[in-house]
Write a protein that holds these residues in place. Structure first.
Motif, PDB file in Angstrom:
ATOM      1  N   UNK A  62       4.491 -10.870  -2.398  1.00  0.00           N
ATOM      2  CA  UNK A  62       5.167 -11.478  -1.309  1.00  0.00           C
ATOM      3  C   UNK A  62       4.438 -11.432   0.006  1.00  0.00           C
ATOM      4  N   UNK A  63       4.538 -12.154   0.843  1.00  0.00           N
ATOM      5  CA  UNK A  63       4.176 -11.836   2.185  1.00  0.00           C
ATOM      6  C   UNK A  63       5.413 -10.877   3.064  1.00  0.00           C
ATOM      7  N   UNK A  64       5.048 -10.680   4.138  1.00  0.00           N
ATOM      8  CA  UNK A  64       5.847  -9.941   5.019  1.00  0.00           C
ATOM      9  C   UNK A  64       6.824 -10.774   5.582  1.00  0.00           C
ATOM     10  N   UNK A  65       8.280 -10.561   5.208  1.00  0.00           N
ATOM     11  CA  UNK A  65       9.254 -11.519   5.838  1.00  0.00           C
ATOM     12  C   UNK A  65      10.663 -10.929   5.597  1.00  0.00           C
ATOM     13  N   UNK A  68      11.381 -10.540   1.701  1.00  0.00           N
ATOM     14  CA  UNK A  68      10.198 -10.139   1.018  1.00  0.00           C
ATOM     15  C   UNK A  68      10.999  -9.233  -0.254  1.00  0.00           C
ATOM     16  N   UNK A  69      11.917  -8.235   0.215  1.00  0.00           N
ATOM     17  CA  UNK A  69      12.310  -7.342  -0.939  1.00  0.00           C
ATOM     18  C   UNK A  69      13.279  -8.192  -2.276  1.00  0.00           C
ATOM     19  N   UNK A  70      13.959  -9.201  -1.437  1.00  0.00           N
ATOM     20  CA  UNK A  70      14.635 -10.029  -2.290  1.00  0.00           C
ATOM     21  C   UNK A  70      13.835 -10.802  -3.544  1.00  0.00           C
ATOM     22  N   UNK A 144      -2.084 -10.287   3.957  1.00  0.00           N
ATOM     23  CA  UNK A 144      -3.175 -10.427   5.189  1.00  0.00           C
ATOM     24  C   UNK A 144      -2.583 -10.133   6.399  1.00  0.00           C
ATOM     25  N   UNK A 145      -1.124 -10.274   6.555  1.00  0.00           N
ATOM     26  CA  UNK A 145      -0.825  -9.960   7.942  1.00  0.00           C
ATOM     27  C   UNK A 145      -0.524  -8.304   7.983  1.00  0.00           C
ATOM     28  N   UNK A 146      -0.001  -7.835   9.213  1.00  0.00           N
ATOM     29  CA  UNK A 146       0.564  -6.513   9.384  1.00  0.00           C
ATOM     30  C   UNK A 146       1.850  -6.069   8.972  1.00  0.00           C
ATOM     31  N   UNK A 147       2.047  -5.262   8.453  1.00  0.00           N
ATOM     32  CA  UNK A 147       3.685  -4.620   8.219  1.00  0.00           C
ATOM     33  C   UNK A 147       3.817  -3.075   8.798  1.00  0.00           C
TER      34      UNK A 147
END
Ligand code: ZN
Length: 341
Positions: A62-65, A68-70, A144-147
């Motif tokens: 998943x991307x980070x949003x 994401x967990x769902x 690709x992004x930060x989390x």
């Protein structure tokens, strides 16, 4: 798992293919009408069979949003569905060696950790996957992004304190860390944390090529490739056009020149182009070159390496199958056996 002693001889000219990265789970979870027979995903059942794939790592991506967990949990369900509804085709590690062994991996820790909750919730989800589904082949901290754990491939950020906590958790559970979607800074921070605390955490690059051959943030510089090689990790060759450039042969020759005989593997990264966030979407027709378009192509590629690169059969067999199996047995599954004794 079919191994040399079980079939009586060494795999003759790569009858078996192992691949350590594809996005079949994300494709299936996106729309319930989709099936693992759809050729659009490029790693459908018929394509895997045609390509001789006998071991496939399936990313929970998943991307980070906030979702994401769902979304990640949906993909865990799809993994179970593949085993339940296609039990004649798929098995888990150590199962019937006539079937395709599937193993989950976590591509972006955001698939199992939301950005705000207590880290223990995410740890529980990983433990739950390992207890009820399968041992996890590897985890990538970011996409690709930060989390909350660090900076992804399109950033310059390094590791956070929570990223370090996650790293120590992975070390305890012997879940290899994947550098394929880290920023360079995060990759070096991970290696420094491992060395500072003498962790025995395996390090891989599941689906990245050589940046010195083709410039792309998702490809690794030589120094990082050499770190993976010296730590006996895996480097999965990525078939996507904008990571491959002109020729896969140049990446193979270069990574071998760095000493990667026991690290090089396939991590072709087959996916359906429209399932990533809009800013990352590319026309599905331009994502992969015709010779690399789906999971049926591996035998032809191996044959090219033999005839055009004059690669030794032993090296070809290592890349096609042995390296991945050696790694999984020694670093992932072997450790469970040892720990449970
Ligand atoms: Zn990826």
């Amino acid at each position: 798992m079919r191994s040399n002693d079980q079939c009586g001889n060494v795999n003759p000219m790569s009858d078996f293919i192992a691949d350590i990265h594809c996005d079949l789970l994300c494709y299936l979870a996106y729309d319930s009408k989709r099936t693992p027979h759809d050729s659009a995903v490029r790693c459908s059942i018929p394509q895997l069979q045609k390509g001789g794939v006998k071991l496939q790592v399936l990313a929970i991506y998943t991307s980070t949003s906030p979702q994401s967990v769902v979304e990640g949990q949906e993909q865990v369900k799809r993994f179970h569905m593949l085993l339940d509804e296609h039990s004649d085709i798929f098995t888990t590690y150590g199962g019937d060696h006539n079937k395709i062994t599937i193993i989950p991996s976590i591509e972006n820790a955001s698939s199992v950790f939301s950005e705000e909750e207590n880290l223990d919730e995410g740890f529980k989800r990983i433990i739950d996957i390992e207890q009820n589904t399968s041992k996890v082949a590897y985890l990538s901290m970011t996409w690709n992004e930060a989390n909350r754990f660090g900076g992804g491939a399109h950033t310059k950020r390094g590791i956070t304190d929570e990223g370090k906590v996650l790293l120590h958790f992975l070390n305890e559970r012997r879940i290899p860390i994947d550098l394929s979607h880290t920023s360079d800074k995060l990759a070096y921070d991970i290696l420094n944390e491992i060395d500072k605390h003498s962790l025995s955490l395996p390090v891989i690059a599941s689906h990245s090529n050589a940046r010195s051959v083709y410039e792309a943030a998702r490809n690794l510089p030589d120094e990082l490739l050499s770190e993976v090689i010296s730590r006996k990790g895996l480097i999965g060759l990525n078939f996507v056009n904008h990571f491959l450039g002109d020729s896969i042969h140049l990446h193979v020759a270069h990574i071998l020149s760095l000493g990667g005989y026991h690290s090089l593997a396939f991590g072709a990264d087959f996916f359906y182009g429209m399932d990533v966030p809009p800013e990352h979407q590319k026309d599905p027709e331009t994502l992969f070159s015709p010779g690399y378009r789906d999971a049926s192509v591996y035998p032809r590629i191996l044959n090219e390496w033999k005839t055009q690169l004059q690669l030794d059969e032993k090296i070809i067999n290592n890349i096609a199958w042995n390296n991945v199996n050696r790694f999984l047995e020694a670093e992932v599954y072997g450790s469970i056996t040892a720990a449970s004794k």
